[in-house]
Design a protein around this motif. Structure first.
Motif, PDB file in Angstrom:
ATOM      1  N   ASN A 268      35.041  57.034 -47.687  1.00  0.00           N
ATOM      2  CA  ASN A 268      33.829  57.619 -47.093  1.00  0.00           C
ATOM      3  C   ASN A 268      33.748  57.311 -45.595  1.00  0.00           C
ATOM      4  OD1 ASN A 268      32.929  58.775 -49.386  1.00  0.00           O
ATOM      5  ND2 ASN A 268      31.396  57.234 -49.874  1.00  0.00           N
ATOM      6  N   TYR A 272      33.327  60.549 -43.290  1.00  0.00           N
ATOM      7  CA  TYR A 272      32.068  60.907 -42.633  1.00  0.00           C
ATOM      8  C   TYR A 272      32.079  60.492 -41.167  1.00  0.00           C
ATOM      9  CZ  TYR A 272      30.741  62.199 -47.266  1.00  0.00           C
ATOM     10  OH  TYR A 272      30.724  62.819 -48.489  1.00  0.00           O
ATOM     11  N   ARG A 317      24.666  64.395 -52.788  1.00  0.00           N
ATOM     12  CA  ARG A 317      25.379  64.523 -51.520  1.00  0.00           C
ATOM     13  C   ARG A 317      24.387  64.894 -50.439  1.00  0.00           C
ATOM     14  NH1 ARG A 317      29.769  67.575 -50.272  1.00  0.00           N
ATOM     15  NH2 ARG A 317      30.695  65.625 -49.606  1.00  0.00           N
ATOM     16  N   LEU A 331      30.097  56.950 -54.592  1.00  0.00           N
ATOM     17  CA  LEU A 331      29.149  55.825 -54.514  1.00  0.00           C
ATOM     18  C   LEU A 331      28.551  55.499 -55.883  1.00  0.00           C
ATOM     19  CD1 LEU A 331      27.209  56.411 -51.159  1.00  0.00           C
ATOM     20  CD2 LEU A 331      29.001  54.755 -51.628  1.00  0.00           C
TER      21      LEU A 331
HETATM   22  P1  ADP Z   1      31.044  62.229 -51.761  1.00  0.00           P
HETATM   23  O1  ADP Z   1      31.651  61.538 -50.600  1.00  0.00           O
HETATM   24  O2  ADP Z   1      32.030  62.790 -52.696  1.00  0.00           O
HETATM   25  O3  ADP Z   1      29.989  63.215 -51.358  1.00  0.00           O
HETATM   26  P2  ADP Z   1      29.740  59.716 -52.430  1.00  0.00           P
HETATM   27  O4  ADP Z   1      29.023  59.375 -53.674  1.00  0.00           O
HETATM   28  O5  ADP Z   1      30.870  58.844 -52.024  1.00  0.00           O
HETATM   29  O6  ADP Z   1      30.234  61.187 -52.645  1.00  0.00           O
HETATM   30  O7  ADP Z   1      28.704  59.759 -51.244  1.00  0.00           O
HETATM   31  C1  ADP Z   1      27.440  60.363 -51.426  1.00  0.00           C
HETATM   32  C2  ADP Z   1      26.902  60.831 -50.092  1.00  0.00           C
HETATM   33  O8  ADP Z   1      26.565  59.715 -49.263  1.00  0.00           O
HETATM   34  C3  ADP Z   1      27.897  61.619 -49.288  1.00  0.00           C
HETATM   35  O9  ADP Z   1      27.848  62.981 -49.621  1.00  0.00           O
HETATM   36  C4  ADP Z   1      27.456  61.367 -47.854  1.00  0.00           C
HETATM   37  O10 ADP Z   1      26.428  62.263 -47.528  1.00  0.00           O
HETATM   38  C5  ADP Z   1      26.840  59.984 -47.907  1.00  0.00           C
HETATM   39  N1  ADP Z   1      27.785  58.950 -47.414  1.00  0.00           N
HETATM   40  C6  ADP Z   1      28.534  58.121 -48.164  1.00  0.00           C
HETATM   41  N2  ADP Z   1      29.230  57.270 -47.384  1.00  0.00           N
HETATM   42  C7  ADP Z   1      28.929  57.575 -46.119  1.00  0.00           C
HETATM   43  C8  ADP Z   1      29.324  57.038 -44.834  1.00  0.00           C
HETATM   44  N3  ADP Z   1      30.174  56.006 -44.729  1.00  0.00           N
HETATM   45  N4  ADP Z   1      28.772  57.588 -43.731  1.00  0.00           N
HETATM   46  C9  ADP Z   1      27.902  58.616 -43.822  1.00  0.00           C
HETATM   47  N5  ADP Z   1      27.502  59.159 -44.991  1.00  0.00           N
HETATM   48  C10 ADP Z   1      27.995  58.653 -46.128  1.00  0.00           C
END
Ligand code: ADP
Length: 368
Positions: A268, A272, A317, A331
């Motif tokens: 992630n 991101y 998301r 997550l």
């Molecule tokens: P995915 O990455 O497949 O969407 P996750 O469950 O890992 O699913 O993350 C859920 C949401 O949290 C992501 O869609 C993103 O919007 C946000 N997110 C997670 N990690 C980060 C990060 N390091 N920086 C910014 N946003 C994040």
């Protein structure tokens, strides 16, 4: 000068004993009643004057059953205090009896302990109910896990078939394929691929905590982190990401789970990004009152604090798939793993320099 009549200490004591709520009974060494306070008179339901001089065995309180007589006899004989309780059907109360051998006989204190008994019974009942609902919840969770696992596992094959047959159809029609039919087939293939990744993620979620059984080992977090980096080598090189860490401890967790935690958080952190500069990730560890807290900080796009708990939900998301690919499972898997070890995962308050910091806490079992 007139003096008020001075009461003897003995009669003062007797007056005081008449004021207390507990019943006090004195017996001589021949087991005859020699004294009863007012509360004892009410408990036994016979006037004091009738009882005094009578043998205890001829008129015992209802709250002392014949089965307890030997305890009293032993107490008087061996000169040791004893204690027992009995339900008094006449008054509907639980009475606790304390017997103390005294010079020339024995003192009995009889106390109504119904309230404590009731509270204890209620506490036991609540505890049992809690245990039962916990077991129900665990069973329901296990059933749901098994259902999600089999459903997603069994869905894989028909999905693969749809993809294969659509491709075969595309090949068979070849040049005969008009633009519209090609668009339809493309739609089927895209949808199928998307469903395949969803099913794969649900499968990964449902077996996240299954992969490691047996007693929880103590593992070197630095080693798990290195394995996660190794697994992500290609992605790191492609994005020119730099992942650094300091002071990784020994953690009570299966290494496959710790690797997965690091991998999901790192992936992630790399994904991101605004791509203005290469991703920078720094991992730290701190020990806090029986917990090890591991924090993963990145220099990415950051997360608004109001989404802090939402992002851990399954399929949750904050961005469209066109902006950033993903299914919203990473997550949720992290949370599932951490909670499996009695721990917690959270998003820290937005750091001043931008980016996000995720922390997870695992109990430090070495100090239990
Ligand atoms: P995915 O990455 O497949 O969407 P996750 O469950 O890992 O699913 O993350 C859920 C949401 O949290 C992501 O869609 C993103 O919007 C946000 N997110 C997670 N990690 C980060 C990060 N390091 N920086 C910014 N946003 C994040």
């Amino acid at each position: 000068m007139e003096f008020a009549p001075v009461k003897s200490v003995h009669s003062q004591t007797m007056d005081t004993l008449d004021l207390i709520a507990d019943s006090v009974v004195l017996l001589d060494s021949d087991w005859r009643y020699t004294y009863l306070n007012n509360a004892a008179e009410i408990l036994l339901g016979t006037p004091k004057l009738e009882l005094i001089g009578q043998l205890f065995w001829d008129a015992p309180p209802e709250s002392i059953s014949p089965a307890q007589f030997p305890l009293l006899e032993r107490s008087m004989h061996d000169r040791v205090a004893t204690k027992f309780e009995q339900f008094d059907a006449a008054s509907g109360r639980w009475i606790e009896t304390h017997a103390f051998p005294a010079t020339g006989g024995m003192i009995l204190f009889l106390r109504d302990v119904s309230a404590q008994k009731l509270a204890l019974d209620e506490a036991r009942w609540v505890q049992n109910e809690l245990k039962r609902s916990n077991e129900d919840l665990r069973r329901a969770n296990r059933d749901l896990e098994t259902f999600a696992y089999s459903a997603s596992h069994d869905l894989q094959e028909p999905l693969r078939n749809i993809a294969i047959f659509s491709q075969l159809l595309e090949q068979k029609l070849g040049l005969k394929l008009d633009t519209e039919t090609a668009r339809f087939l493309d739609g089927i293939l895209t949808g199928t691929r998307r469903m395949e990744t969803l099913v794969r993620d649900v499968l990964a979620y449902s077996r996240a905590t299954r992969q490691a059984e047996g007693p929880i080992p103590l593992v070197n977090a630095g080693d798990a982190l290195a394995t996660a980096l190794q697994n992500m080598k290609a992605r790191m090189e492609q994005s020119k990401a730099a992942i650094t860490f300091t002071g990784m401890p020994q953690l009570s967790i299966h290494s496959i789970h710790l690797e997965q935690l690091f991998q999901n958080l790192f992936s992630n952190a790399i994904k991101y990004q605004e791509n203005k500069e290469p991703p920078r990730v720094h991992v730290t560890a701190s020990q806090q009152e029986g917990w090890w807290v591991i924090s993963v900080a990145d220099n990415g796009i950051g997360i608004e604090p109001r989404y802090a708990s939402q992002i851990f939900g399954l399929f949750k998301r904050l961005h469209s798939r066109e902006q950033y690919p993903g299914n919203g499972v990473g997550l949720a898997i992290c949370q599932r793993i951490v909670e499996h070890y009695g721990g917690r995962i959270w998003l820290e308050q937005s750091p001043p320099g931008g980016g996000s910091v995720f922390s997870f806490a695992i109990p430090d079992r070495r100090i239990e």
